[in-house]
Design a protein around this motif. Sequence first.
Motif, PDB file in Angstrom:
ATOM      1  N   PRO A  72     -39.754 -24.200   2.446  1.00 35.25           N
ATOM      2  CA  PRO A  72     -40.024 -23.261   3.533  1.00 35.25           C
ATOM      3  C   PRO A  72     -41.516 -23.054   3.803  1.00 35.25           C
ATOM      4  N   ASN A  73     -41.798 -22.664   5.034  1.00 36.49           N
ATOM      5  CA  ASN A  73     -43.140 -22.248   5.435  1.00 36.49           C
ATOM      6  C   ASN A  73     -42.966 -21.068   6.386  1.00 36.49           C
ATOM      7  N   LEU A  74     -43.769 -20.051   6.234  1.00 40.41           N
ATOM      8  CA  LEU A  74     -43.643 -18.850   7.054  1.00 40.41           C
ATOM      9  C   LEU A  74     -44.970 -18.551   7.730  1.00 40.41           C
ATOM     10  N   ALA A  82     -46.635 -12.124   3.679  1.00 38.68           N
ATOM     11  CA  ALA A  82     -45.179 -12.232   3.672  1.00 38.68           C
ATOM     12  C   ALA A  82     -44.804 -13.475   2.896  1.00 38.68           C
ATOM     13  N   GLN A  83     -43.652 -13.439   2.281  1.00 36.80           N
ATOM     14  CA  GLN A  83     -43.199 -14.562   1.467  1.00 36.80           C
ATOM     15  C   GLN A  83     -41.732 -14.833   1.756  1.00 36.80           C
ATOM     16  N   LEU A  84     -41.397 -16.103   1.991  1.00 38.52           N
ATOM     17  CA  LEU A  84     -40.018 -16.525   2.195  1.00 38.52           C
ATOM     18  C   LEU A  84     -39.579 -17.236   0.917  1.00 38.52           C
ATOM     19  N   SER A 119     -41.656  -9.871  16.053  1.00 41.12           N
ATOM     20  CA  SER A 119     -41.631 -10.959  17.039  1.00 41.12           C
ATOM     21  C   SER A 119     -42.830 -11.863  16.824  1.00 41.12           C
ATOM     22  N   GLY A 120     -42.618 -13.147  17.029  1.00 39.26           N
ATOM     23  CA  GLY A 120     -43.692 -14.113  16.876  1.00 39.26           C
ATOM     24  C   GLY A 120     -43.721 -14.777  15.504  1.00 39.26           C
ATOM     25  N   THR A 121     -42.948 -14.266  14.563  1.00 41.31           N
ATOM     26  CA  THR A 121     -42.883 -14.887  13.242  1.00 41.31           C
ATOM     27  C   THR A 121     -42.046 -16.159  13.336  1.00 41.31           C
ATOM     28  N   ILE A 122     -42.525 -17.213  12.669  1.00 38.38           N
ATOM     29  CA  ILE A 122     -41.830 -18.499  12.689  1.00 38.38           C
ATOM     30  C   ILE A 122     -41.632 -18.979  11.250  1.00 38.38           C
ATOM     31  N   ALA A 123     -40.403 -19.336  10.929  1.00 35.39           N
ATOM     32  CA  ALA A 123     -40.101 -19.964   9.645  1.00 35.39           C
ATOM     33  C   ALA A 123     -39.772 -21.426   9.918  1.00 35.39           C
ATOM     34  N   SER A 124     -40.424 -22.315   9.203  1.00 37.15           N
ATOM     35  CA  SER A 124     -40.123 -23.744   9.281  1.00 37.15           C
ATOM     36  C   SER A 124     -39.465 -24.141   7.970  1.00 37.15           C
ATOM     37  N   LEU A 125     -38.302 -24.755   8.068  1.00 37.83           N
ATOM     38  CA  LEU A 125     -37.556 -25.166   6.884  1.00 37.83           C
ATOM     39  C   LEU A 125     -37.442 -26.687   6.874  1.00 37.83           C
TER      40      LEU A 125
END
Length: 135
Positions: A72-74, A82-84, A119-125
């Motif tokens: 993951p990347n946040l 913040a941490q995913l 809003s605007g937060t993006i998680a890339s998995l």
Amino acid sequence: MAQPFQSEEQYPLNAVGQKGQHAFVGVEKVFFRGTTGLVGTAYGIPGVTVSRTATGSYTVNYDPVHELDIIPNLIVPTGQDAQLKFVEVNPTSGTAKFQITRPSQTGISGAPLLYNQPSGTIASLLIFGAPIIKF
């Protein structure tokens, strides 16, 4: 076992070792909206869905595979820490669960608090799935 995402094959994947046979790799992008942490849009890998299950908790559903790796990347636009973290991955059932915390904010027990993404937060998995059986 059926090959996941076979109907969406675009090009062969050159992977190293036995785990790479008939594997798939892709990036699922998750865009959050509002102040309640709702998933606004999630796209990238056909058949993968992401949904909010509770404050700061999310479930990823995908085609069942034998082994699965998720990196993951946040990206948080507010600049807050913040941490995913994935807390559960069940490749053969096709589900994974992740939580988003603010490490700098802890509860009474000292554990990081779960929180909703603005809003605007993006998680890339980055997802790598291997449908083959272990030897």
